[in-house]
Design an enzyme around this catalytic site. Structure first.
Site, mmCIF file in Angstrom:
data_model
loop_
_atom_site.group_PDB
_atom_site.id
_atom_site.type_symbol
_atom_site.label_atom_id
_atom_site.label_comp_id
_atom_site.label_asym_id
_atom_site.label_seq_id
_atom_site.Cartn_x
_atom_site.Cartn_y
_atom_site.Cartn_z
ATOM 1 N N HIS A 190 -14.277 11.172 -33.399
ATOM 2 C CA HIS A 190 -15.608 12.081 -32.876
ATOM 3 C C HIS A 190 -15.831 13.437 -33.354
ATOM 4 C CE1 HIS A 190 -16.444 8.183 -30.750
ATOM 5 N NE2 HIS A 190 -15.058 8.355 -29.775
ATOM 6 N N ASP A 204 -15.009 20.586 -24.621
ATOM 7 C CA ASP A 204 -14.729 20.120 -23.377
ATOM 8 C C ASP A 204 -13.089 19.552 -23.694
ATOM 9 O OD1 ASP A 204 -15.435 18.057 -25.035
ATOM 10 O OD2 ASP A 204 -16.353 17.059 -23.262
#
Ligand SMILES: O=c1[nH]cnc2c1ncn2[C@@H]1O[C@H](CO)[C@@H](O)[C@H]1O
Length: 314
Positions: free
Chosen positions: A239, A13
């Site tokens: 992340h 995303d």
């Protein structure tokens, strides 16, 4: 004899840290990126697809197909919000990039995942960097998918630290995926919050002439500004790059094993609870007799940051 690179599909995303992870994958000889699939999360799915195509054009890798993913959640609800306050309204640091020339393939993300796993049984790793809707759809569509897919390395869960979607929950976790029986490695934000790109790392990227380093220097400004506001730090959590590198080199993390359930309703919606596989209870629980997954518990953060820097500076 050199081993063949591991085939990976990145479900993404994009997203600033997604962009870093995608570039890292393209700079990692251990893996071959056979496709990107897109999902809502940091941005809505339509923009995720546009950004995925754009990033491949920046990298000169328009040979890699992009399959567009779901626009709605697993319960068929429209996605309510995206985290444009983390990544900018365009998902890539508000840099006014031109629209991509390329188009996604006709196949949906879930179809692409199912079909690629079918034609390369046991050989494809999905690196899932966003909400897990496409992966869950693939699991529901094809009963053979969990056997055909080699591994699912996912960024998801918060495992006893505060979440980032709400105090209980990290943004990506999905119960269907954790109890599917697939070979899953979950890297949660309890781990990725230990892996920080520092202000001085960012300066090194800024002073490099490398294509990826230059591009990332621009988009990282918004991501750093968010981390300064939210976490009072001159640094940014890596992340997605950490999850990607755990797929490239599993020795970067140590893991425990057990059954993970995700709370799907109530004030702790999205909460991930791991039950260690060796623990027994006097009663049957919602964790009993369910498949185990691997959950990362420690990470060699200095080695991850060094790999990120070495590969993105080159
Ligand atoms: O504060 C946040 N809220 C929601 N999502 C975030 C935030 N920071 C980063 N991410 C995004 O969600 C994943 C990690 O949970 C990462 O993919 C990152 O892009």
């Amino acid at each position: 004899m050199a081993t063949e690179p591991k085939k990976i599909i990145i479900d993404t995303d994009p997203g600033i840290d997604d962009a870093m992870a995608i570039f890292l994958a393209l700079r990692s000889p251990e893996v071959e990126v056979i496709g990107l699939t897109t999902i809502y999360g940091n941005v809505y799915t339509t923009l995720a697809t546009r950004n995925a195509l754009h990033l491949l054009e920046v990298a000169g890798r328009t040979d890699i197909p992009v399959a567009e993913g779901s626009h709605v959640t697993l319960n068929k609800e429209p996605k309510l919000g995206v985290t444009d306050f983390v990544h900018g309204a365009d998902g890539l640091g508000n840099q006014n990039f031109p629209p991509p020339n390329g188009k996604p393939i006709e196949e949906s993300a879930a179809d692409f995942l199912v079909n690629q796993a079918k034609v390369n049984p046991g050989k494809v790793t999905v690196v899932a960097l966003g909400p897990l809707t496409n992966i869950a759809l693939a699991i529901q569509m094809d009963p053979e998918f969990v056997k055909n897919i080699g591994q699912i390395v996912l960024l998801g869960g918060s495992f006893a630290v505060n979440g980032n979607a709400n105090p209980a929950a990290e943004a990506n976790a999905a119960d269907v995926v954790f109890i599917s029986g697939a070979n899953v490695l979950a890297v949660g934000i309890n781990v990725t919050h230990q892996v920080v790109l520092s202000g001085s790392d960012r300066e090194k990227l800024a002073s490099s002439k490398g294509k990826f380093a230059q591009y990332l220097t621009g988009i990282l400004e918004v991501y750093f500004a968010y981390h300064f506001d939210a976490y009072n730090t001159n640094g940014a959590y890596l992340h997605d790059p950490t999850a990607l590198l755990a797929a490239v080199d599993p020795s970067l993390v140590t893991c425990t094993e057990g059954t993970v359930r995700v709370q799907t309703s109530g004030i702790t919606r999205g909460l991930t609870i791991l039950c260690n596989k060796h623990k027994s209870f006097g009663e049957i629980t919602e964790w009993s007799n369910k498949p185990s997954v691997k959950v990362a518990v420690t990470v060699d953060a200095p080695r991850v940051v060094k790999l990120v820097m070495d590969r993105l500076l080159s």
